[in-house]
Design a protein around this motif. Sequence first.
Motif, PDB file in Angstrom:
ATOM      1  N   ASP A 241       0.871  -1.212  -0.019  1.00  0.00           N
ATOM      2  CA  ASP A 241       0.000   0.143   0.008  1.00  0.00           C
ATOM      3  C   ASP A 241       0.701   1.289  -0.181  1.00  0.00           C
ATOM      4  O   ASP A 241       2.197   1.292   0.450  1.00  0.00           O
ATOM      5  N   SER A 242       0.477   2.316  -0.879  1.00  0.00           N
ATOM      6  CA  SER A 242       1.126   3.479  -0.653  1.00  0.00           C
ATOM      7  C   SER A 242      -0.042   4.620  -0.363  1.00  0.00           C
ATOM      8  O   SER A 242      -1.041   4.475  -0.857  1.00  0.00           O
ATOM      9  N   ARG A 243       0.189   5.490   0.589  1.00  0.00           N
ATOM     10  CA  ARG A 243      -0.858   6.964   0.784  1.00  0.00           C
ATOM     11  C   ARG A 243      -0.244   8.112   0.541  1.00  0.00           C
ATOM     12  O   ARG A 243       0.908   8.438   0.466  1.00  0.00           O
ATOM     13  N   PHE A 244      -1.025   8.920   0.326  1.00  0.00           N
ATOM     14  CA  PHE A 244      -1.073  10.318   0.001  1.00  0.00           C
ATOM     15  C   PHE A 244      -1.904  11.271   0.328  1.00  0.00           C
ATOM     16  O   PHE A 244      -3.144  10.881   0.753  1.00  0.00           O
ATOM     17  N   ALA A 245      -1.669  12.625   0.660  1.00  0.00           N
ATOM     18  CA  ALA A 245      -2.408  13.368   1.117  1.00  0.00           C
ATOM     19  C   ALA A 245      -1.913  14.747   0.234  1.00  0.00           C
ATOM     20  O   ALA A 245      -0.919  15.098   0.234  1.00  0.00           O
ATOM     21  N   ILE A 246      -3.136  15.394  -0.290  1.00  0.00           N
ATOM     22  CA  ILE A 246      -2.599  16.692  -1.144  1.00  0.00           C
ATOM     23  C   ILE A 246      -3.614  17.874  -0.307  1.00  0.00           C
ATOM     24  O   ILE A 246      -4.857  17.633   0.137  1.00  0.00           O
ATOM     25  N   GLU A 247      -3.037  18.970  -0.303  1.00  0.00           N
ATOM     26  CA  GLU A 247      -3.631  20.042   0.515  1.00  0.00           C
ATOM     27  C   GLU A 247      -3.903  21.194  -0.577  1.00  0.00           C
ATOM     28  O   GLU A 247      -2.763  21.489  -1.563  1.00  0.00           O
ATOM     29  N   ALA A 248      -4.837  21.576  -0.949  1.00  0.00           N
ATOM     30  CA  ALA A 248      -5.278  22.581  -1.712  1.00  0.00           C
ATOM     31  C   ALA A 248      -4.548  24.001  -1.487  1.00  0.00           C
ATOM     32  O   ALA A 248      -4.302  24.188  -0.242  1.00  0.00           O
ATOM     33  N   GLY A 249      -4.385  24.769  -2.666  1.00  0.00           N
ATOM     34  CA  GLY A 249      -3.702  25.821  -2.266  1.00  0.00           C
ATOM     35  C   GLY A 249      -2.800  26.372  -3.516  1.00  0.00           C
ATOM     36  O   GLY A 249      -2.420  25.431  -4.330  1.00  0.00           O
ATOM     37  N   PRO A 250      -2.324  27.484  -3.711  1.00  0.00           N
ATOM     38  CA  PRO A 250      -1.350  27.791  -4.988  1.00  0.00           C
ATOM     39  C   PRO A 250      -0.174  26.926  -5.126  1.00  0.00           C
ATOM     40  O   PRO A 250       0.049  26.167  -6.247  1.00  0.00           O
ATOM     41  N   PRO A 251       0.692  26.261  -3.912  1.00  0.00           N
ATOM     42  CA  PRO A 251       1.712  25.437  -4.367  1.00  0.00           C
ATOM     43  C   PRO A 251       1.135  24.273  -5.125  1.00  0.00           C
ATOM     44  O   PRO A 251       1.958  23.534  -5.752  1.00  0.00           O
TER      45      PRO A 251
END
Length: 300
Positions: A241-251
């Motif tokens: 398994d591989s997990r990720f999290a993305i935070e919204a914003g200009p970057p």
Amino acid sequence: MTRHQDTPPLRFGLIGVDSPHAPSFTRLFGDGVTGTVPGGTVTAAWKGEAAEDFPLSRDRLDAFAEEVAGLGVPLLPTPEEVADRCDALLVVASDARTHPEYFTRLALLGKPVYVDTRFALTTAAARDMLIAATAHGCLPLAGSPKRFTSEFRAALAAGRVDRIDLTGPLPTQPGHPVLDWYGVHLVDLAVAALGPGCVRVDSPEGGRTTLTWADGREATLGGENRWSPTTTGLLSGPGGDSRFAIEAGPPMLAGLLTSLVDACRSGIPNVPRTEVFETVAIVEAARRSRTAGEPVAPAR
């Protein structure tokens, strides 16, 4: 810098500026050399037209137009005049119902055209848009910014993906029900991970949407019907398994803009046409599944 540092920056034009992406793209590109994303700069914009039944467009258009103009970008009377001053166009109009007309109008000019996040709302429109691109030598560019984030790319690098479970905000807007508004981000991630070939879409009211591929691979999509900044995913395959999290914003937008510069330089779409069409087909099928109350097959 980048491998494009000795090449004049590409001149991008904004088409429809009722989205926060309009000023964000402009700031991230900057002067094309010292900006966060070198290689491109925004040199002109067309304000666009807001539909009265779409508050996010109607109520934000003037403010975003003023913001873009305040960044030194001239607002021109027509998309064609923007194209005359630019090497490539960015359709950032938030109302996806406008995208087929805007894209087809611009495709006639034979320049690369990016359609922001929601390429089209129907497979019929998407097919016509891609046909127009081929007929007029227009490079069609697409994709959710989340597809190009380092977080998602690192998770994909873990190896073959047999299943992906995605959770993110799922608000809707007038004319953009079910997955048409924010759900398209999750669909785009699923297609990026598993490729085209989804044969079954089940989008029950109040439950997670399940996408099934012919070879048994699956994606599930879910979240609350309100906006939040976080999108998370779990990718599963033979390697674990591989997990990720993305935070919204200009970057979060930087990877997308880099992909657009690279695509315009190479002439290779930043998202394969088959995946562009697949994403639209799944979003359309989810809408049909919700209405019918049963699984449906995406259009081909």
